[in-house]
Design an enzyme around this catalytic site. Sequence first.
Site, PDB file in Angstrom:
ATOM      1  N   HIS A  40       0.863  -1.178   0.000  1.00  0.00           N
ATOM      2  CA  HIS A  40       0.000   0.000   0.000  1.00  0.00           C
ATOM      3  C   HIS A  40       0.902   1.232   0.000  1.00  0.00           C
ATOM      4  O   HIS A  40       1.857   1.302   0.775  1.00  0.00           O
ATOM      5  CB  HIS A  40      -0.890  -0.002   1.244  1.00  0.00           C
ATOM      6  N   ARG A  62      -5.529  10.031  -1.477  1.00  0.00           N
ATOM      7  CA  ARG A  62      -5.016  10.299  -2.824  1.00  0.00           C
ATOM      8  C   ARG A  62      -6.159  10.453  -3.808  1.00  0.00           C
ATOM      9  O   ARG A  62      -6.096  11.284  -4.725  1.00  0.00           O
ATOM     10  CB  ARG A  62      -4.085   9.171  -3.266  1.00  0.00           C
TER      11      ARG A  62
END
Length: 373
Positions: A40, A62
């Site tokens: 991740h 994000r």
Amino acid sequence: GGGPTMYRYHTPSGDKSMDGLAMALRSGLGLRDMEMVQFHPTGLLAGPDTRMTGTVLEEGLRGAGGYLLNGEKERFMGNYDENLERATRDVVSRAMYAEMREGRTTPLGGLYIQMEHLGPDIVAQKFKGMVERCADCGFDLAGGLVEVVPTAHYHMGGVVCETDTSTAIPGLYVAGEDAGGVHGANRLGGNGIANSTVFGGIAGDIMPGFIAQNPHWRQPDENVLADEIARATYPLERSTGDLHVLRDQLQDLMWDQVGILRDKTGLESALGQLDDIESALMKTGVADSNRAFNLTWHDWLNLRSLVEISRVITMAALQRENSRGAHFREDFPGEGDLENSRFTIALQQDGKVSISDEQVVFSMVKPGETILN
């Protein structure tokens, strides 16, 4: 269960140590796709002295427009992918690792995520939990910079099994992160829970039928039981040593040589170093021979499982001479011919692991086909 905690930075809790896969390997079951370890991109980097390091800062940061910055506070994703921070996990993790390897790092050795440009009040409202998690570690997510690092998150590899969760051992079923083949080379976000829920439900439906057809207990194999007892009690009969040093060595090795970016030289070196770590572990015991509530004993057994599965990951990564999904070989950066895709299989016989591969069967969607809704 699964949980790639053999890496320096990882999201699962430290008690998840690949015991399920290690047991399956010792039982003669095949493990597939073991080179496919998902990182991740945004694990919290809060320093070496807190277990908060490695925990996930969610993908939505994000997705909402958060920026990734290197240690020089430059936004860098445009140098790697046109989708910038919204590229897939593997692409973003590789870009981040490349920046770190070039030395453009933060004080703690990672990178930054920035959300302030979206409006501190909006960030605090929309990502309340993430803001609080960062604040606990001294970071201001809404109005400042937070240090992050790619973190080992999920293992796509696992036991070879059928779609009804059955394995080659009658009566043994597998679901969740221990099951191989569900996600292919790269899991989509959210599908980990779906995997456990869907296939856990299927296993629950299937197993009563097996029990009805096999209502009697099998006689235990006393030799197997004796061997496993001897295996488990082995460290209680050895002089004490420092397990923490060995675990740190393992995590550094896997991060540096078998992590986000791989090549033949690093992988072959890692195999030799894994042998050294295992040799040191087998000479190390635990101080207390008491078997009740002996957490150090548990730590020893967990570390042995991690070393065994780390070796399988490394060998499978050497076998795959292309870059597919979460697996990236710098010496073989192309993804290879999709139509002739193969998946790796690890087997252990007489204590020795071997790696082979098998052809992927595209039974529903062929390469190049388009799915229409």
